[in-house]
Motif scaffolding. Sequence first.
Motif, PDB file in Angstrom:
ATOM      1  N   GLU A   1      12.705   1.521  -4.341  1.00 53.16           N
ATOM      2  CA  GLU A   1      12.058   0.136  -3.997  1.00 53.16           C
ATOM      3  C   GLU A   1      10.700   0.172  -4.482  1.00 53.16           C
ATOM      4  OE1 GLU A   1      12.852  -0.530   0.149  1.00 53.16           O
ATOM      5  OE2 GLU A   1      14.891   0.097   0.187  1.00 53.16           O
ATOM      6  N   LEU A   2      10.091   1.257  -3.919  1.00 52.88           N
ATOM      7  CA  LEU A   2       8.635   1.398  -4.448  1.00 52.88           C
ATOM      8  C   LEU A   2       8.304   0.993  -6.002  1.00 52.88           C
ATOM      9  CD1 LEU A   2       5.456   1.960  -3.795  1.00 52.88           C
ATOM     10  CD2 LEU A   2       6.206   4.375  -4.671  1.00 52.88           C
ATOM     11  N   PHE A   3       8.940   1.574  -6.721  1.00 49.82           N
ATOM     12  CA  PHE A   3       8.896   1.084  -8.195  1.00 49.82           C
ATOM     13  C   PHE A   3       9.595  -0.151  -8.505  1.00 49.82           C
ATOM     14  CE2 PHE A   3       8.053   6.074  -8.525  1.00 49.82           C
ATOM     15  CZ  PHE A   3       6.791   5.884  -8.881  1.00 49.82           C
ATOM     16  N   ALA A   4      10.259  -0.620  -7.696  1.00 45.80           N
ATOM     17  CA  ALA A   4      10.895  -1.890  -8.367  1.00 45.80           C
ATOM     18  C   ALA A   4       9.849  -3.109  -8.206  1.00 45.80           C
ATOM     19  CB  ALA A   4      12.177  -2.330  -7.064  1.00 45.80           C
TER      20      ALA A   4
ATOM     21  N   VAL B   1       3.437  -4.358  -7.837  1.00 48.79           N
ATOM     22  CA  VAL B   1       2.145  -4.578  -6.890  1.00 48.79           C
ATOM     23  C   VAL B   1       1.794  -3.348  -6.038  1.00 48.79           C
ATOM     24  CG1 VAL B   1       0.998  -5.904  -5.284  1.00 48.79           C
ATOM     25  CG2 VAL B   1       2.321  -7.094  -7.067  1.00 48.79           C
ATOM     26  N   PRO B   2       3.016  -2.774  -5.112  1.00 48.93           N
ATOM     27  CA  PRO B   2       2.654  -1.695  -4.460  1.00 48.93           C
ATOM     28  C   PRO B   2       2.201  -0.409  -5.260  1.00 48.93           C
ATOM     29  CG  PRO B   2       4.967  -2.419  -3.920  1.00 48.93           C
ATOM     30  CD  PRO B   2       4.261  -3.330  -4.785  1.00 48.93           C
ATOM     31  N   VAL B   3       2.948  -0.301  -6.467  1.00 47.51           N
ATOM     32  CA  VAL B   3       2.607   0.549  -7.338  1.00 47.51           C
ATOM     33  C   VAL B   3       1.275   0.610  -7.806  1.00 47.51           C
ATOM     34  CG1 VAL B   3       3.431   2.023  -9.493  1.00 47.51           C
ATOM     35  CG2 VAL B   3       5.225   1.136  -8.068  1.00 47.51           C
ATOM     36  N   LEU B   4       0.919  -0.594  -8.039  1.00 46.83           N
ATOM     37  CA  LEU B   4      -0.511  -0.739  -8.768  1.00 46.83           C
ATOM     38  C   LEU B   4      -1.584  -0.450  -7.668  1.00 46.83           C
ATOM     39  CD1 LEU B   4      -2.328  -1.647 -11.127  1.00 46.83           C
ATOM     40  CD2 LEU B   4      -2.377  -3.908 -10.233  1.00 46.83           C
ATOM     41  N   MET B   5      -1.266  -0.801  -6.463  1.00 44.28           N
ATOM     42  CA  MET B   5      -2.290  -0.499  -5.413  1.00 44.28           C
ATOM     43  C   MET B   5      -2.239   0.927  -4.920  1.00 44.28           C
ATOM     44  SD  MET B   5      -1.207  -3.813  -2.990  1.00 44.28           S
ATOM     45  CE  MET B   5      -1.828  -3.010  -1.639  1.00 44.28           C
ATOM     46  N   LEU B   6      -1.164   1.561  -4.882  1.00 44.89           N
ATOM     47  CA  LEU B   6      -1.135   3.207  -4.795  1.00 44.89           C
ATOM     48  C   LEU B   6      -1.933   3.508  -5.771  1.00 44.89           C
ATOM     49  CD1 LEU B   6      -0.026   5.242  -2.709  1.00 44.89           C
ATOM     50  CD2 LEU B   6       2.006   5.154  -4.347  1.00 44.89           C
ATOM     51  N   GLY B   7      -1.803   3.479  -7.084  1.00 45.25           N
ATOM     52  CA  GLY B   7      -2.444   3.911  -8.028  1.00 45.25           C
ATOM     53  C   GLY B   7      -3.960   3.788  -7.996  1.00 45.25           C
ATOM     54  N   ALA B   8      -4.257   2.579  -7.573  1.00 44.97           N
ATOM     55  CA  ALA B   8      -5.752   2.256  -7.618  1.00 44.97           C
ATOM     56  C   ALA B   8      -6.147   3.206  -6.404  1.00 44.97           C
ATOM     57  CB  ALA B   8      -5.960   0.965  -7.327  1.00 44.97           C
TER      58      ALA B   8
ATOM     59  N   VAL C   1       1.456   4.313 -16.783  1.00 42.34           N
ATOM     60  CA  VAL C   1       2.734   4.488 -16.826  1.00 42.34           C
ATOM     61  C   VAL C   1       3.754   4.520 -15.883  1.00 42.34           C
ATOM     62  CG1 VAL C   1       2.018   5.557 -19.306  1.00 42.34           C
ATOM     63  CG2 VAL C   1       2.224   7.048 -17.399  1.00 42.34           C
ATOM     64  N   PRO C   2       3.719   3.447 -15.146  1.00 40.59           N
ATOM     65  CA  PRO C   2       4.478   3.552 -13.815  1.00 40.59           C
ATOM     66  C   PRO C   2       6.171   3.801 -14.167  1.00 40.59           C
ATOM     67  CG  PRO C   2       3.816   1.183 -14.160  1.00 40.59           C
ATOM     68  CD  PRO C   2       3.106   2.231 -15.322  1.00 40.59           C
ATOM     69  N   ASP C   3       6.662   3.212 -15.324  1.00 44.24           N
ATOM     70  CA  ASP C   3       7.935   3.339 -15.711  1.00 44.24           C
ATOM     71  C   ASP C   3       8.410   4.756 -15.923  1.00 44.24           C
ATOM     72  OD1 ASP C   3       8.228   0.729 -15.189  1.00 44.24           O
ATOM     73  OD2 ASP C   3       7.981   0.071 -17.313  1.00 44.24           O
ATOM     74  N   THR C   4       7.524   5.672 -16.628  1.00 45.33           N
ATOM     75  CA  THR C   4       7.735   6.894 -16.804  1.00 45.33           C
ATOM     76  C   THR C   4       7.814   7.805 -15.825  1.00 45.33           C
ATOM     77  OG1 THR C   4       6.457   6.759 -19.069  1.00 45.33           O
ATOM     78  CG2 THR C   4       6.532   8.770 -18.207  1.00 45.33           C
ATOM     79  N   LEU C   5       6.887   7.434 -14.697  1.00 43.19           N
ATOM     80  CA  LEU C   5       6.915   8.174 -13.384  1.00 43.19           C
ATOM     81  C   LEU C   5       8.063   7.781 -12.705  1.00 43.19           C
ATOM     82  CD1 LEU C   5       3.229   8.201 -12.214  1.00 43.19           C
ATOM     83  CD2 LEU C   5       4.602   9.828 -13.224  1.00 43.19           C
ATOM     84  N   SER C   6       8.578   6.422 -12.668  1.00 40.03           N
ATOM     85  CA  SER C   6       9.774   6.232 -12.050  1.00 40.03           C
ATOM     86  C   SER C   6      10.964   6.843 -12.896  1.00 40.03           C
ATOM     87  CB  SER C   6       9.997   4.695 -12.242  1.00 40.03           C
ATOM     88  OG  SER C   6      11.044   4.295 -11.558  1.00 40.03           O
ATOM     89  N   SER C   7      11.120   7.094 -13.845  1.00 38.40           N
ATOM     90  CA  SER C   7      12.167   7.821 -14.568  1.00 38.40           C
ATOM     91  C   SER C   7      11.992   9.118 -14.248  1.00 38.40           C
ATOM     92  CB  SER C   7      11.898   7.598 -16.017  1.00 38.40           C
ATOM     93  OG  SER C   7      12.076   6.197 -16.630  1.00 38.40           O
ATOM     94  N   ALA C   8      10.855   9.698 -14.177  1.00 38.85           N
ATOM     95  CA  ALA C   8      10.749  11.241 -13.760  1.00 38.85           C
ATOM     96  C   ALA C   8      11.231  11.124 -12.330  1.00 38.85           C
ATOM     97  CB  ALA C   8       9.496  11.623 -14.111  1.00 38.85           C
ATOM     98  N   VAL C   9      11.026  10.538 -11.465  1.00 37.73           N
ATOM     99  CA  VAL C   9      11.205  10.676 -10.010  1.00 37.73           C
ATOM    100  C   VAL C   9      12.843  10.481  -9.862  1.00 37.73           C
ATOM    101  CG1 VAL C   9      10.971   9.424  -7.570  1.00 37.73           C
ATOM    102  CG2 VAL C   9       9.038  10.038  -9.058  1.00 37.73           C
ATOM    103  N   ASP C  10      13.284   9.513 -10.526  1.00 32.19           N
ATOM    104  CA  ASP C  10      14.684   9.328 -10.423  1.00 32.19           C
ATOM    105  C   ASP C  10      15.487  10.627 -11.012  1.00 32.19           C
ATOM    106  OD1 ASP C  10      14.427   6.686  -9.403  1.00 32.19           O
ATOM    107  OD2 ASP C  10      14.692   5.708 -11.506  1.00 32.19           O
ATOM    108  N   ALA C  11      15.081  11.217 -12.092  1.00 32.32           N
ATOM    109  CA  ALA C  11      15.903  12.173 -12.727  1.00 32.32           C
ATOM    110  C   ALA C  11      15.911  13.471 -11.729  1.00 32.32           C
ATOM    111  CB  ALA C  11      15.076  12.690 -13.925  1.00 32.32           C
ATOM    112  N   THR C  12      14.356  13.425 -11.120  1.00 30.61           N
ATOM    113  CA  THR C  12      14.280  14.786 -10.087  1.00 30.61           C
ATOM    114  C   THR C  12      15.193  14.650  -8.990  1.00 30.61           C
ATOM    115  OG1 THR C  12      12.027  15.058 -10.872  1.00 30.61           O
ATOM    116  CG2 THR C  12      12.620  15.893  -8.641  1.00 30.61           C
TER     117      THR C  12
END
Length: 142
Positions: free
Chosen positions: A46-49, A52-59, A100-111
Amino acid sequence: MTSTATTALDAQRRTRAFARVIGPYVAVFTTIYAIRLPSLQGLTTELFADPVPVLMLGALMLGAGLVIIGLHRNWRGPLAVTISLFGWFVAIRGFLLIAVPDTLSSAVDATMLSPTGLLVARVFFGCLAVMGLTLTYAGWRR
């Protein structure tokens, strides 16, 4: 007291102050995260979907990491090195969430989908919890 001795004492005080704040936060958060990790897969999805929250968390993470890096310039001793490395770790994670939020999302999903990856992540967060307890002890001891 000489200027060099005063500067060294100020650096030690700053390191202990950072340890007092960062230690309990890391100890509590990573312990809970390590325990609850298997049940958090939906939360990360849900977070990576929503970008906006990903950008805010990253900031926020980038800003917090830069505050630690900027205010804690001491690299003398294991406690100081740990604080400084933690600041860089948080800043880099924040930057990656923005860049690179999509890359991190893929890494989290794989983990999360791999039993081995999940075990390694839980051990990693457990080690961070021990680091947090160590920082807490070092920051609050007399």
